[in-house]
Structures are given as structure tokens and as C-alpha cells.
Design a protein around this motif. Structure first.
Motif, PDB file in Angstrom:
ATOM      1  N   THR A   1      39.486 -20.786  13.472  1.00 45.30           N
ATOM      2  CA  THR A   1      40.991 -21.626  14.292  1.00 45.30           C
ATOM      3  C   THR A   1      41.990 -20.667  13.786  1.00 45.30           C
ATOM      4  O   THR A   1      43.002 -20.265  15.238  1.00 45.30           O
ATOM      5  CB  THR A   1      40.746 -22.677  13.493  1.00 45.30           C
ATOM      6  OG1 THR A   1      39.485 -23.414  13.640  1.00 45.30           O
ATOM      7  CG2 THR A   1      42.106 -23.604  15.320  1.00 45.30           C
TER       8      THR A   1
ATOM      9  N   LEU B   1      43.783 -18.735  17.168  1.00 43.53           N
ATOM     10  CA  LEU B   1      45.309 -19.199  17.753  1.00 43.53           C
ATOM     11  C   LEU B   1      46.233 -17.620  17.603  1.00 43.53           C
ATOM     12  O   LEU B   1      47.383 -17.447  19.093  1.00 43.53           O
ATOM     13  CB  LEU B   1      45.797 -19.781  16.690  1.00 43.53           C
ATOM     14  CG  LEU B   1      45.085 -21.173  16.643  1.00 43.53           C
ATOM     15  CD1 LEU B   1      45.543 -22.349  15.478  1.00 43.53           C
ATOM     16  CD2 LEU B   1      45.383 -21.770  18.144  1.00 43.53           C
TER      17      LEU B   1
ATOM     18  N   TYR C   1      41.829 -33.155  24.133  1.00 43.41           N
ATOM     19  CA  TYR C   1      41.538 -31.898  23.593  1.00 43.41           C
ATOM     20  C   TYR C   1      42.553 -31.137  24.984  1.00 43.41           C
ATOM     21  O   TYR C   1      42.168 -29.569  25.400  1.00 43.41           O
ATOM     22  CB  TYR C   1      40.010 -31.519  23.157  1.00 43.41           C
ATOM     23  CG  TYR C   1      39.309 -32.227  24.429  1.00 43.41           C
ATOM     24  CD1 TYR C   1      39.279 -30.610  25.504  1.00 43.41           C
ATOM     25  CD2 TYR C   1      38.687 -32.687  24.507  1.00 43.41           C
ATOM     26  CE1 TYR C   1      37.923 -31.087  26.085  1.00 43.41           C
ATOM     27  CE2 TYR C   1      37.827 -33.043  25.400  1.00 43.41           C
ATOM     28  CZ  TYR C   1      37.430 -32.317  26.398  1.00 43.41           C
ATOM     29  OH  TYR C   1      36.253 -32.530  27.229  1.00 43.41           O
TER      30      TYR C   1
ATOM     31  N   VAL D   1      36.981 -26.542  19.645  1.00 46.26           N
ATOM     32  CA  VAL D   1      37.591 -26.435  18.191  1.00 46.26           C
ATOM     33  C   VAL D   1      38.568 -28.356  18.125  1.00 46.26           C
ATOM     34  O   VAL D   1      38.537 -29.285  17.523  1.00 46.26           O
ATOM     35  CB  VAL D   1      38.315 -25.916  17.545  1.00 46.26           C
ATOM     36  CG1 VAL D   1      40.013 -26.519  16.314  1.00 46.26           C
ATOM     37  CG2 VAL D   1      38.018 -25.380  16.526  1.00 46.26           C
TER      38      VAL D   1
ATOM     39  N   PHE E   1      35.951 -21.029  22.260  1.00 44.78           N
ATOM     40  CA  PHE E   1      36.848 -21.262  20.653  1.00 44.78           C
ATOM     41  C   PHE E   1      37.617 -22.535  20.485  1.00 44.78           C
ATOM     42  O   PHE E   1      36.521 -23.222  19.594  1.00 44.78           O
ATOM     43  CB  PHE E   1      36.573 -19.765  19.888  1.00 44.78           C
ATOM     44  CG  PHE E   1      36.647 -20.183  18.169  1.00 44.78           C
ATOM     45  CD1 PHE E   1      35.776 -20.285  17.170  1.00 44.78           C
ATOM     46  CD2 PHE E   1      37.646 -21.256  17.543  1.00 44.78           C
ATOM     47  CE1 PHE E   1      35.284 -21.007  16.417  1.00 44.78           C
ATOM     48  CE2 PHE E   1      37.545 -21.185  16.359  1.00 44.78           C
ATOM     49  CZ  PHE E   1      36.672 -21.071  15.592  1.00 44.78           C
ATOM     50  N   LEU E   2      38.612 -22.227  20.975  1.00 47.18           N
ATOM     51  CA  LEU E   2      39.835 -23.514  19.969  1.00 47.18           C
ATOM     52  C   LEU E   2      39.105 -24.630  21.190  1.00 47.18           C
ATOM     53  O   LEU E   2      39.935 -25.726  20.642  1.00 47.18           O
ATOM     54  CB  LEU E   2      40.802 -23.003  20.842  1.00 47.18           C
ATOM     55  CG  LEU E   2      40.995 -21.494  19.446  1.00 47.18           C
ATOM     56  CD1 LEU E   2      42.946 -21.116  20.405  1.00 47.18           C
ATOM     57  CD2 LEU E   2      41.587 -21.731  18.573  1.00 47.18           C
TER      58      LEU E   2
ATOM     59  N   LEU F   1      35.752 -22.394   9.245  1.00 47.28           N
ATOM     60  CA  LEU F   1      36.007 -23.112  10.444  1.00 47.28           C
ATOM     61  C   LEU F   1      37.781 -22.493  11.237  1.00 47.28           C
ATOM     62  O   LEU F   1      37.782 -23.114  11.996  1.00 47.28           O
ATOM     63  CB  LEU F   1      35.618 -23.865  10.796  1.00 47.28           C
ATOM     64  CG  LEU F   1      36.108 -24.789  12.176  1.00 47.28           C
ATOM     65  CD1 LEU F   1      35.363 -24.177  13.468  1.00 47.28           C
ATOM     66  CD2 LEU F   1      35.655 -26.145  12.466  1.00 47.28           C
TER      67      LEU F   1
END
Length: 329
Positions: A256, A260, A186, A101, A97-98, A252
Motif C-alpha cells: 500500500t 501510494l 472509500y 484497500v 489496488f488502493l 499488504l
């Protein structure tokens, strides 16, 4: 020659080999198909450059009198304790997921500066399902093993007792290793997640599993799109839904932050010597007694720093080149 110098020299040799492989592949690109070229490039960079070469140099240059069991200990290869594997899978899901993002932020930033992404069509898995398994092997399995060995494993030798430097340095070099500005931002943050997992578990297998999960979901998603399967393509479908409205974007952001938090919370649930070293470093940082940077100057340390700077400069130059090329093409 101190160990840190030997480790940095080893990675410098790896970097040079990776650049030579890139040149070689470019020279033969007119004589083989694109699929064959991908296989050749991946096998040479991953298996030879980032797995066989670092391990060979470990026994030749870094610790010549070592045995295989020493390599396993130095690189962090060890069995999982009871209950750890399930938590690693949770870290992997959060990393998927991260990473998405971070990749979208990377994409948006480069578009703002005029970077033009090259068009890349995925392989036709429906016409040849074997290509799906080949891509899974080349883009998920091999990078998970080989890239983690060359970064999270190799630098653990000289930075195990300096977890903050280990996390930041291995993540920076991991990002620069891709030699592609479209990935560097990223992959740096994703590298931090991988390196943190090694620090808190003391086990490089954790980052390997996470790395495989992050890369594999992209290949599976491509197959899902071709099959019109919402289940297999759940990640692109989910993110497209979130990006389709202002409310979705707010959700979203919330997800996020939650991801985290859960990632850090899960990390702290592990017990390892590496983790205790990290907690000691964290206390020193809060107390103002921690210094992050070059060590006291001496001949050996200077040599290690020179090699490190050379590695970083070469990596940054390649990123600048790909950025300029992406803007002007």
C-alpha cells in the motif's frame, strides 16, 4: 450570478434530480423485475442526471453563449500526449489496488459500529453471458463517463485554478453522491485519486479510464469466480491470500505504501497547466500564504457558499440515514 454560483446551482439541480429518480424507482419497484429496475435506475441517474443534465445546464445556465469546443476545454476533454496513455493505465492499476484497500478499511470500520451489509448476489453470468456485458456497461462504462462529467468535469469550471479545493470538493461530493454509507469513505479517497489525475494531466479522460478500470475489475472478478478462473478473479484471490496470515497483512501494508508512492511519482511525471497551478498552490501552502475555505464575503460568493453547504448537508443526511438503517435492520 458568478460562475461558481452557477456551477454549484447546476450540481444542486443534479442532486435534486438524482433524489427524485430514487423516489421514482422505489415507487415502481413492485411492477418490474430487479434487473429491469437496475437498468432503469442506472440509465436515469447516470445518463440523464449526471451527463445530459450537467451538459445541458452548461449551455443554458453556466455559459449560455458557448460552443461545444468550449465545453470540451472547460471540462478537460482533450487528446493524450505521447506516452501519457500508458501512464494513465498504470495509475488505473494502482487505483484498483488502493481502492480495494480503502474499501476494506471502510468495511471494517462499519462492522465495528454494528453496520449490517445487505446481501447482494451477483448475476448468473454462466446462465446468461449477456448479463456480464450489461453489468460491464451499467457499472463500469456509464459511471466512468457520467460520474466523471458531473464531478471532475463540472467543478473544473470554477476550481481549475484552485486545485486543492477542486480535488477535495469534487471527491467529497462524489462520495456523498452515492447516498450509501457503505461506499462513502472509500469513494472519497478514490475520488481524490481521480481528481488528482485530472489536475496533473489536465485531461478528464484520465479519470474516466481509471474509473472504468476500477469498476470493471469488480465485474470481471465476479465472472472469474463463477468460472473458477484464477486469472479473471486475480484481485479477490490475491487479497484473500494476503488477509489469510499476519505475514500477508504486513506485505499488504508495504504494498500500500509502495502503491501510494508510485501513484504520486507517476502524477508528477505529467506536464500540464493544471499541474503547475497545483505546484503553485503547494508552495503557497508550505509558505503559509494559502488559505483554504470561503472567499471574501460578497453577495455572489455567499450565494455560492449557501448552495454548496446545502449540497453537502443533503448528502451527509442521506449518509446518516443509511448508517442508522444499516445498524438497526
Amino acid at each position: 450570478m458568478e460562475r461558481k454560483t452557477r456551477v454549484n446551482l447546476t450540481y444542486y439541480i443534479v442532486l435534486v434530480v438524482l433524489m427524485l429518480v430514487s423516489i421514482l424507482v422505489h415507487c415502481i419497484s413492485d411492477y418490474v423485475s430487479s434487473n429491469q429496475l437496475d437498468v432503469i435506475f442506472t440509465l436515469l441517474t447516470q445518463v440523464l442526471g449526471m451527463f445530459i443534465l450537467p451538459i445541458a445546464l452548461y449551455f443554458i445556465l453556466i455559459k449560455p453563449k458557448s460552443k461545444f469546443v468550449d465545453l470540451k476545454d472547460d471540462f478537460g476533454f482533450k487528446p493524450f500526449k505521447k506516452g501519457e496513455l500508458s501512464k494513465v493505465f498504470l495509475l488505473g492499476l494502482l487505483a484498483i489496488f488502493l481502492n480495494t484497500v480503502f474499501a476494506d478499511i471502510n468495511y471494517g470500520f462499519l462492522q465495528l459500529v454494528g453496520f449490517k451489509y445487505p446481501h447482494s448476489a451477483s448475476n448468473d453470468y454462466l446462465g446468461n453471458i449477456g448479463l456480464f456485458f450489461l453489468d460491464l456497461f451499467l457499472t463500469a462504462m456509464l459511471p466512468a463517463i457520467c460520474e466523471e462529467t458531473a464531478h471532475r468535469g463540472l467543478f473544473r469550471l470554477s476550481y481549475k485554478d484552485k486545485p486543492v479545493q477542486y480535488i477535495l470538493l469534487s471527491s467529497l461530493l462524489f462520495a456523498l453522491m452515492h447516498q450509501n454509507i457503505a461506499q462513502v469513505i472509500y469513494t472519497f479517497f478514490t475520488g481524490i485519486m481521480f481528481a488528482s489525475a485530472v489536475v496533473f494531466t489536465g485531461n478528464i479522460k484520465a479519470s474516466m479510464i481509471m474509473h472504468f478500470m476500477v469498476n470493471a475489475v469488480e465485474v470481471i472478478g465476479s465472472l472469474g469466480i463463477q468460472l473458477n478462473s484464477v486469472i479473471l478473479a486475480i484481485k479477490p484471490v490475491f487479497f484473500n491470500l494476503l488477509y489469510s496470515s499476519v505475514f500477508g497483512k504486513i506485505i499488504l501494508v508495504i504494498l500500500t505504501i509502495l502503491a501510494l508512492y508510485l501513484f504520486v511519482k507517476t502524477l508528477y511525471s505529467f506536464k500540464s497547466e493544471d499541474k503547475f497551478s497545483f505546484q503553485k498552490t503547494r508552495r503557497m501552502f508550505l509558505d503559509g500564504t494559502l488559505t483554504v475555505g470561503y472567499e471574501a464575503s460578497n453577495k455572489a460568493t455567499t450565494m455560492a457558499n449557501v448552495l454548496l453547504v446545502a449540497i453537502i448537508v443533503v448528502g451527509i443526511m442521506s449518509e446518516i440515514f443509511t448508517l442508522i438503517w444499516g445498524v438497526i435492520r
